[in-house]
Design an enzyme around this catalytic site. Structure first.
Site: not given
Ligand code: GLC
Length: 541
Positions: A208, A258
């Protein structure tokens, strides 16, 4: 056991990965929220669809302020979704169908309910507990001004003041405090989290906001540079795409290496020419191609992006990673029904809604599926796109749950319209999603698009995807070669290494279909012609 098990350590290079947003996929216990029990029950559907892997959006313990991207415990499952044993059973059962499972890693921020943040709040200014996050005194005579001019992606300023006077950084909602990646404990903790899930047999991670993590050491003001992520800013931005990110990625990659066949895919909304930095051999295996997702229905635009992305990925030993929709953007069946250049996220709130040509969006979405699945590299399919689901664009504002709606001061409606529960049956309180009404209402049109309705209809979008995934395996995954073919300005056409071709008519009038054996088409073909907004796959013989 399905017959399409993808083996080998490089399985990800041309995998089709299906994205499950657990909250909205299938509700096994009838509480209106999707869960792992529902996901397990639908595994045969996914095996029949013919996918290689599943990416599961966050299922960890969370207050769900941002749909789970606010993680309170990275090693546990939220009780609304199930238990850690359910998660293990899901990974194992998917494996039994020949399907790998990728989980979401959320390293930029935790939930404010995470034990570390709670400890930091309690310990107060100057404490070691605060050093794992970005706590700072404010500016101004009494520290009443935030430490910098940074704004949150969701709206408003990126700093929140604690009752004791210090401020903490949150690039997203105020319940998502940013971690301090300079802190050795943060690094060690995430390496341990990676191992926790790898040891449970997951095939890898979708990471993310992979372009955040590192922050300017002095929290320099953004000034007149763009605050938003994406292709607009230049190098040296105080919080996006900083060079200090890369050693962190390399340390994760060492952990993955790993194990023998695991992968990481980056969600990095960066400039196209910066993406290859994330794809170097000792960094991510893949990174989503967001230019492709953002392109207008325009053959020249798509052609340019495809050429640029395939070359750039190949140069660093990676492969392009195509995506049309996900849980953050307006579903493409609706995007492609809007005039070119429309800001679809703004259109949700501001309209004008009569601009939407839903039929056109539907045709183009089917054509786009054949385009995407014929390209070299891997493709991510967002739950429901195989049903041709449009955005639930008319959700009333009183049901909205996305923090974007409140954080933006009601200036942006947010992402709930692409997160509406999946219709599995034509009837029932939530169209087969579960035994109760779902956590968001489904649009009237979803009943006709239910999976059960489409299952036995040869012309359905579901069957188009099923055929496409089967034919793709045979004709479009042998190598990564691609040669663009010039069939005029409105036609996107290319040939793959073994001679299989894909032709997409992005113009307004039918075109003659080039010679070849038709493998699949997104629309009926009349008299050897490919209609507007349609795609065809051809084999050489
Ligand atoms: C990313 C995710 C989104 C989320 C953001 C904060 O863009 O895809 O859904 O709100 O990160 O974590």
């Amino acid at each position: 056991m399905s017959d399409h098990t993808t083996t080998g350590t490089d399985w990800w290079r041309n995998a089709v990965v299906y994205q499950i947003y657990p909250r909205s996929f299938a509700d096994g216990n009838g509480d209106g929220t999707g869960d792992i029990a529902g996901m397990r029950a639908r595994l045969p559907y996914l095996a029949e669809l013919g996918i290689d892997a599943i990416w599961v959006n966050p299922w960890y313990r969370s207050p769900l302020n941002d749909g789970g991207y606010d993680v309170a415990d990275y090693r546990n499952i939220d009780e609304r979704f199930g238990s850690i044993d359910d998660a293990q059973a899901f990974v194992d059962e998917a494996g039994g169908h020949g399907i790998r499972v990728i989980v979401d890693l959320v390293p930029n921020h935790t939930s404010s309910e995470h034990a570390w943040f709670q400890a930091a709040l309690a310990a107060g200014p100057g404490s070691p507990e605060r050093e794992r996050y970005h706590f700072l005194p404010g500016r101004g005579d009494d520290g009443e001004l935030p430490p910098s001019d940074w704004t949150s992606v969701f709206g408003g300023r990126a700093w929140e003041r604690c009752p004791d006077g210090e401020w903490y950084l949150h690039l997203f909602d105020s319940t998502q405090p940013d971690l301090n990646w300079e802190h050795p404990e943060v690094r060690a903790e995430f390496e341990s989290i990676l191992r926790f899930w790898l040891d449970r047999g997951v095939a890898g991670f979708r990471v993310d906001v992979a372009h955040a993590l590192a922050k300017h050491p002095d929290y320099e003001d953004v000034g007149d540079r763009d605050q938003r992520d994406g292709p607009r800013w230049t190098e040296g931005h105080p919080f996006w795409d900083r060079d200090e990110i890369h050693p962190i990625i390399r340390s994760w990659r060492r952990v993955l290496d790993e194990y023998d066949d695991r992968m990481m895919v980056a969600e990095a909304w960066v400039r196209a020419d910066r993406r290859p930095l994330y794809l170097r051999p000792d960094e991510y295996h893949q990174a989503f191609d967001f230019e492709f997702l953002s392109a207008d229905w325009d053959a020249e635009q798509f052609g340019g992006i495809i050429e640029q992305s395939t070359t750039a990925a190949r140069d660093v030993g990676s492969n392009p990673t195509w995506v049309l929709s996900n849980h953050d953007v307006v579903r493409h069946a609706t995007r492609y029904g809007l005039p070119g250049g429309t800001d679809s996220a703004a259109w949700l709130l501001d309209g004008p809604h009569h601009l939407l040509d839903a039929e056109q969006g539907h045709r183009r979405a089917r054509a786009a599926a054949l385009l995407t699945l014929a390209l070299p590299g891997s493709a991510y399919v967002y739950q429901g796109e195989e049903l041709g689901l449009p955005e639930a664009w008319d959700l009333s504002t009183d049901v909205l749950d996305d923090p974007v709606w409140t954080d933006s001061g009601h200036r942006r409606k947010g992402r709930d319209g692409c997160r509406v529960p999946i219709p599995w049956e034509a009837t029932g309180p939530s169209l087969g999603f579960g035994d109760a009404e779902g956590w968001l209402p489904q649009p009237v049109g979803y009943a006709a698009l239910a999976a059960a309705v489409q299952h036995d209809d040869d012309g359905s979008t579901l069957n188009l995807y099923r055929s496409a995934l089967r034919i793709r395996r045979e004709h479009f995954t042998a190598d990564f070669d691609i040669t663009m073919i010039d069939l005029g300005a409105d036609v996107l056409a290319f040939e793959r290494g073994n001679g299989a071709r894909c032709v997409v008519n992005m113009g307004a009038v039918p075109i003659a279909i080039p010679e070849g054996v038709v493998l699949l088409a997104s629309a009926p073909l009349d008299d050897g012609e490919l209609p507007a907004d349609a795609a065809v796959w051809l084999a050489a013989h």
